[in-house]
Scaffold this active site. Structure first.
Site, PDB file in Angstrom:
ATOM      1  N   THR A  48      10.824 -16.919  20.421  1.00 24.04           N
ATOM      2  CA  THR A  48      12.901 -16.445  20.365  1.00 24.04           C
ATOM      3  C   THR A  48      12.352 -16.794  22.265  1.00 24.04           C
ATOM      4  OG1 THR A  48      12.765 -15.575  18.631  1.00 24.04           O
ATOM      5  CG2 THR A  48      14.793 -15.124  20.245  1.00 24.04           C
ATOM      6  N   ARG A 230      12.932 -18.641  12.393  1.00 23.48           N
ATOM      7  CA  ARG A 230      11.617 -17.658  12.530  1.00 23.48           C
ATOM      8  C   ARG A 230      10.944 -18.679  11.548  1.00 23.48           C
ATOM      9  NH1 ARG A 230       6.672 -16.884  14.394  1.00 23.48           N
ATOM     10  NH2 ARG A 230       5.440 -15.781  12.628  1.00 23.48           N
ATOM     11  N   ASP A 252       3.387 -21.453  25.167  1.00 22.01           N
ATOM     12  CA  ASP A 252       3.484 -20.424  24.336  1.00 22.01           C
ATOM     13  C   ASP A 252       2.326 -20.924  23.211  1.00 22.01           C
ATOM     14  OD1 ASP A 252       4.627 -18.426  22.831  1.00 22.01           O
ATOM     15  OD2 ASP A 252       6.267 -20.309  20.657  1.00 22.01           O
ATOM     16  N   GLN A 256      -1.250 -14.715  16.062  1.00 24.40           N
ATOM     17  CA  GLN A 256      -2.244 -14.089  15.016  1.00 24.40           C
ATOM     18  C   GLN A 256      -3.856 -14.421  15.300  1.00 24.40           C
ATOM     19  OE1 GLN A 256       0.010 -16.437  14.191  1.00 24.40           O
ATOM     20  NE2 GLN A 256       2.186 -15.871  13.497  1.00 24.40           N
TER      21      GLN A 256
END
Length: 810
Positions: A48, A230, A252, A256
């Protein structure tokens, strides 16, 4: 033609000029280009923020990009509503549950019909949760609920397959209505308030509150929609934009755990690191199976410490974004920080709590460098613009000649880079050492028992958790006893009935019995036919005699005088509360169960268990009641293997054998659980499919017209023929051979499978079913291994699992 030659001096001069130009170019590049790393754990808002950078400093979000985001937004809606419906199951919340119940005191709730559900300490602390669970189980769980919202919930569980035909571009009107009905339900809203207990997108309410607009045919996502969408980051993305004379390259990377090993190659020549933390996740339960003690905020702090204190970054400016402050402020209204962080003793307000978390991160820094921190809401463009301007000033200042840092000790950096490469190589090798096994099958086939055997044989066993099985064992005994009492009534079997002695003794007198009962049964002609025809089986005679006797009363004269009272005691067992309420049986309850199980009629009922639903291991526990009724009984490994706990979520078990790490995933086999399977289908080394031969005479719980073994065969057909598993080895466990052998003594396979023409033996009947499984496989070239197993027999299953392990390694 002519040619010219150059002297060694000319070559030297040319080489030196090239080096100077390269050096000059690198200096220009160093002063005109800034490399930023955008790091953080999963779902902290990195993507974002990157969108905001493109919006503020880049070309913005184009019409094409907005159109391309439409399908992602619709998928977000479907994923969110499905996650909520699944959470309603997991948290045991009924649709229509009123949120204003939360305002009631424990005392007020205790006065209601739910007072018996507040017996456990945890329930007294959370009476509203106990009340919701009570109502959920009273209504029969997810499948038992009726009404418009319950029907809508069952519909939305398949909504993604419905809209897949439109490439997630359009949601049909009936699906929109179903989604709105579920979202607007008071029970769903209460479930949403407990979203820290399950995984749900933070932007769920943003989209679900605006379904009508988003589902219009001419819908074009706005910039705010795109910021809230998302899309999971699974690779490295680079975004380039220019501000004044400085070109920014922003990387970016996925946050995870499984993706963090890919970060290291991007650590070179970094001018600044923006590290993002979702401060709103302070109350979130951990999602990772690897580290069950860490909440996402604690996980973020550990990753931040590793990055911040890396030798490569000891003078690299770090910018800490404590993100999602809008959600953080909202949660603080009803979630105490001290409930999740015992060390926090401040006020539960925004200023105090945010300062606490900022200081928690700042104190992990070992180097004397300044860390810039900002409290942010990444979806708020105006706020982010001001913060990014401040960030840009920090980066410009760090790149000025007075602030450029050149470390004379280049060996340290070189060594560190070498270590990074070694770590990457090590990570790759570790991945190569991992074996992912998927444990599949229909309900109650013994998958969980096989998983327990894996732990017992290759893992650490059950030493630390044996006491946790006491409640499930006691609950299982109580539930089985109550099931038997109900079955005695449904099958019209009198207590004290002994078919072997009664039929022999009273066969000549059946006509007299019929004359007594004919006024009640009206079935004299049928009785005469069943008894006197030579073609009639002994089992059929026993059933009819039992039916005639029960019309005279449920208890035969020879039955125990205490048995009627024991039956009434068992009928009063409340098995709707779940096993955590069954730490032990009272003396009265224990004596009642013993009397019941000792009755000859109940033993006859047990032989007819294919006509009702009861766990196969009930006899194991009933036959040893004296031990299990002792308040101090010690749970054994064999007890745990025989304990039945319904699998309603996915469990991962890890163990290491020699140099290989095995990761075994067990998923619920009931029809309602199978929708969770697909997400675990990637990178599977082998499938273990479990079918229960002992179920050949039973019908499905969900569908009493389908044989349970046929259900397993149909499910096996869809799994084995899935293109994803075209070359994946499948290991087929034909399980519960002990139950199978016992049933074959009184049940003929041909009664249930007319195409069976062999002898009624384990060998011939087993081969018959094995052939049925093999013939549904569409990929005969695929490796397939078959075993007859008894999952509760550790000695036998050990040799099978050892063979399986060798197959997988090979």
């Amino acid at each position: 033609m002519g040619c010219s030659s150059s002297t060694p001096d000319d070559a030297f001069i040319t080489s030196r000029d090239i080096d100077r130009r390269l050096h000059a170019d690198s200096q220009v590049c160093r002063t005109t280009t800034a490399k930023l790393l955008l790091l953080g754990t999963g779902e902290t808002g990195k993507s974002t923020l990157l969108k905001q950078m493109k919006l503020i400093y880049g070309a913005g979000i184009t019409i094409e990009e907005r159109q391309g985001c439409r399908s992602a937004i619709i998928l977000n809606i479907c994923t969110s509503i499905k996650a909520l419906v699944l959470a309603m199951e997991t948290c045991k919340i009924p649709f229509g549950f009123e949120s204003n119940t939360a305002k009631m005191s424990p005392a007020a709730l205790a006065e209601m019909e739910t007072c018996n559900c507040l017996s456990a300490e945890g329930d007294r602390k959370n009476p509203v949760e106990a009340y919701a669970r009570y109502l959920y189980e009273k209504e029969g769980g997810f499948s038992g609920q009726t009404g418009r919202v319950a029907d809508a919930a069952r519909y939305v569980m398949n909504v993604d397959s419905i809209i897949a035909f439109s490439n997630y571009e359009m949601i049909p009107a009936e699906a929109i209505a179903a989604i709105k009905a579920v979202w607007q339900d008071s029970g769903t809203q209460y479930c949403f308030k407990r979203s820290n207990e399950f995984q749900l997108m933070d932007t769920c309410p943003y989209f679900l509150n605006d379904v009508d607009r988003i589902c219009q045919e001419d819908y074009l996502p706005t910039e705010q929609d795109v910021l809230n969408a998302r899309i999971k980051t699974t690779k490295i993305t680079e975004t380039v934009f220019k501000v004044d004379k400085l070109t920014y390259r922003v990387f970016d990377v996925a946050g995870q755990r499984c993706h963090r090993k890919h970060w290291a190659p991007y650590f070179d020549d970094v001018n600044s690191i923006i590290f993002m933390v979702a401060i709103s996740s302070y109350d979130q339960l951990p999602i990772s199976l690897k580290n069950l003690r860490n909440t996402p905020v604690v996980d973020s702090k550990e990753v931040f410490a590793a990055i911040c204190n890396h030798p490569l970054f000891k003078r690299t400016p770090m910018i800490l974004f404590m993100n999602k402050i809008d959600l953080f402020q909202e949660k603080l209204k009803f979630k105490q920080v001290s409930q999740y962080f015992e060390e926090y003793d401040g006020a539960n307000d925004y200023e105090s709590a945010s300062e606490f978390f900022v200081n928690e991160f700042l104190k992990v820094n070992k180097y004397p460098k300044h860390i810039y921190r900002h409290l942010t809401a990444a979806t708020d463009t105006q706020q982010i613009k001001g913060i990014l301007d401040a960030v840009q000033a920090i980066i410009v200042q760090s790149k000025s000649p007075d602030h450029i840092w050149i470390d004379d000790d280049t060996s340290e950096a070189a060594l560190t880079n070498t270590e990074i490469e070694k770590q990457i190589s090590k990570d790759r090798k570790e991945l190569q050492k991992q074996v992912k096994l998927l444990l599949l099958g229909a309900g109650e086939t013994g998958k969980s028992t096989i998983l327990k055997q894996f732990r017992l044989i290759y893992g650490s066993g059950f030493t630390q958790e044996k006491s946790q099985f006491r409640c499930p064992i006691v609950f299982g005994i109580s539930a089985s006893a109550k099931t038997l009492v109900k079955a005695m009534s449904q099958l019209h079997i009198p207590y004290g009935f002994d078919p072997s002695s009664i039929i022999t003794a009273h066969l000549p007198e059946l006509d007299a019995i019929q004359s007594i009962s004919s006024s009640d049964t009206g079935d004299t002609q049928v009785s005469n036919h069943i008894v006197h025809q030579q073609k009639c089986s002994r089992d059929e005679i026993a059933k009819h005699v039992a039916n005639l006797y029960v019309t005279l009363g449920p208890f035969l004269p020879s039955s125990n005088a205490k048995l009627p009272s024991a039956v009434e005691t068992i009928k009063s067992f409340d098995t709707t509360l779940g096993f955590r309420h069954y730490a032990s049986l009272t003396d009265e309850a224990a004596d009642a169960v013993k009397l019941l199980w000792a009755d000859t009629g109940v033993q006859y009922c047990w032989t007819r268990r294919s006509e009702f639903h009861i766990t196969d291991t009930a006899a194991y526990f009933m036959n040893d009641m004296a031990r299990f009724c002792d308040e101090e009984f010690e749970v054994t490994d064999q007890d745990i293997l025989n304990t039945r706990i319904i699998t309603t979520n996915v469990t991962e078990t890890r163990f290491q054998v020699e140099s290989l790490i095995f990761r075994v995933f067990d998923v619920g086999g009931q029809r309602g659980e199978r929708r969770k399977w697909a997400q675990y289908f990637e990178d599977v080394s082998a499938l273990i499919y479990v079918a229960a031969l002992g179920q050949f005479d039973q019908m499905c719980v969900e569908d009493d017209s389908t044989n349970r073994v046929m259900e397993s065969i149909h499910l096996f057909a869809s799994i084995s023929s899935n293109p994803i598993f075209k070359q994946t080895p499948i290991i087929l466990f034909m399980n519960k051979t002990d139950v199978f052998e016992e049933k074959l003594a009184s049940r003929n396979v041909s009664e249930f499978f007319p195409d069976f023409a062999g002898k009624n033996t384990v060998k011939e009947a087993g081969n018959f079913f094995l052939a049925k499984f093999l013939m549904v496989n569409k990929y005969p070239e695929k490796p397939m291994y078959m075993y007859l197993t008894c999952a509760t027999n550790t000695a036998k299953i050990r040799s099978v699992l050892e063979t399986v392990r060798k197959i997988i390694i090979k």
